[in-house]
Scaffold this motif. Structure first.
Motif, mmCIF file in Angstrom:
data_model
loop_
_atom_site.group_PDB
_atom_site.id
_atom_site.type_symbol
_atom_site.label_atom_id
_atom_site.label_comp_id
_atom_site.label_asym_id
_atom_site.label_seq_id
_atom_site.Cartn_x
_atom_site.Cartn_y
_atom_site.Cartn_z
ATOM 1 N N ILE A 33 29.116 46.681 50.799
ATOM 2 C CA ILE A 33 28.787 45.643 49.819
ATOM 3 C C ILE A 33 27.931 44.559 50.465
ATOM 4 N N ASP A 34 28.259 44.203 51.700
ATOM 5 C CA ASP A 34 27.476 43.190 52.406
ATOM 6 C C ASP A 34 26.038 43.662 52.630
ATOM 7 N N GLN A 35 25.861 44.960 52.768
ATOM 8 C CA GLN A 35 24.518 45.518 52.981
ATOM 9 C C GLN A 35 23.681 45.527 51.704
ATOM 10 N N ILE A 36 24.315 45.732 50.553
ATOM 11 C CA ILE A 36 23.549 45.931 49.311
ATOM 12 C C ILE A 36 23.534 44.718 48.389
ATOM 13 N N LYS A 37 24.324 43.696 48.689
ATOM 14 C CA LYS A 37 24.468 42.570 47.760
ATOM 15 C C LYS A 37 23.147 41.875 47.467
ATOM 16 N N ASP A 38 22.291 41.726 48.467
ATOM 17 C CA ASP A 38 21.018 41.041 48.249
ATOM 18 C C ASP A 38 20.108 41.827 47.307
ATOM 19 N N VAL A 39 20.161 43.146 47.401
ATOM 20 C CA VAL A 39 19.347 43.988 46.505
ATOM 21 C C VAL A 39 19.815 43.821 45.063
ATOM 22 N N VAL A 40 21.131 43.852 44.854
ATOM 23 C CA VAL A 40 21.688 43.719 43.502
ATOM 24 C C VAL A 40 21.366 42.340 42.928
#
Length: 258
Positions: free
Chosen positions: A236-243
């Motif tokens: 989640i920490d890896q993808i949160k900025d994309v979302v």
């Protein structure tokens, strides 16, 4: 009236003609279609379309290259309903997220102090089909999107929602007290995203980002959901900025400006 004023007035008339033509169309249009309908050279039409896009009134689909109007016209009288329009605008972005992360992705709004899903793209295993399907209602306090929408309300309004709907425990992880909920909302306000950490369904975790309209309020949210074995906190920490970036792009198409 001098010659310059006449030319400026004619330019305004041409822009309005383009806007009315696009608004009356039931589908997005190619540049050539718009130019033909308004009886203008394609180069002139393109110049006006570029201005409309620069000001946030029009958009161009990156795949079909067709043009359509944005919801910035809502405050002066939108020709389409806001919910359907939000779904139409958001769906390509949902498809993009689902393809990139290979997980379930959904779009939801508030309805009568609950969350209703208005678009869902299922993940590979379909494990969330029951809890997330179009038209399905979910508690506002236990969903990531719901908690984001709760940021719209002051304390008195939140207390009213709690009084009417309660804080029912769906799993051992569900927030069930006003104090916990307020603390969670403060964390969400600081981070800019929300989680459903096995609060609706054990074994499932959801990352949500909010969508704002031109008023600056949250009108919807998107979420990426999957089993906790894949949707780990590290992932989640890896993808949160994309979302969050995708949610911001949808907000911009709804005329939100930070």
């Amino acid at each position: 009236m001098n010659e310059k004023s006449v030319k400026n007035n004619q330019s305004v008339e041409k822009v309005l003609q383009i806007i009315e033509t696009m608004a009356e169309s039931k589908e997005s249009l190619r540049l050539q279609d718009i130019a033909r309908r308004v009886d203008m050279p394609a180069s002139t039409t393109l110049r006006f379309l570029n201005t409309l896009m620069k000001c946030g009134y029009a958009r161009q689909d990156s795949i079909s290259l067709r043009y359509s109007l944005t919801l910035k016209f809502m405050h002066i009288g939108s020709l389409v309903s806001s919910q359907i329009s939000i779904r139409d605008v958001a769906h390509p972005y949902l498809a993009e997220l689902a393809q990139e992360f290979n997980e379930s992705v959904c779009l939801a709004i508030e309805q009568d102090m609950e969350i209703v899903y208005i678009d869902v793209i299922d993940g590979p295993d379909g494990m969330l089909k029951i809890t997330q399907r179009i038209g399905k209602l979910a508690p506002i306090h236990s969903t990531g999107i719901g908690k984001l929408i709760l940021l719209n309300y002051d304390l008195k309004q939140l207390e009213h929602i709690i009084e009417v709907k309660g804080l029912k425990a769906l799993t051992p992880n569900t927030i069930t007290s006003k104090e916990e909920l307020l603390a969670e909302l403060e964390r969400i306000r600081e981070k800019g995203y929300a989680l459903d950490d096995e609060e609706c369904e054990l074994g499932a975790r959801c990352l949500s980002a909010g969508i704002k309209d031109y008023t600056g309020k949250y009108v919807a949210g998107i979420s990426v959901s999957g089993p906790t074995t894949r949707m780990t906190m590290e992932y989640i920490d890896q993808i949160k900025d994309v979302v969050m970036d995708i949610a911001n792009k949808i907000s911009e198409e709804l005329a939100y400006r930070s």
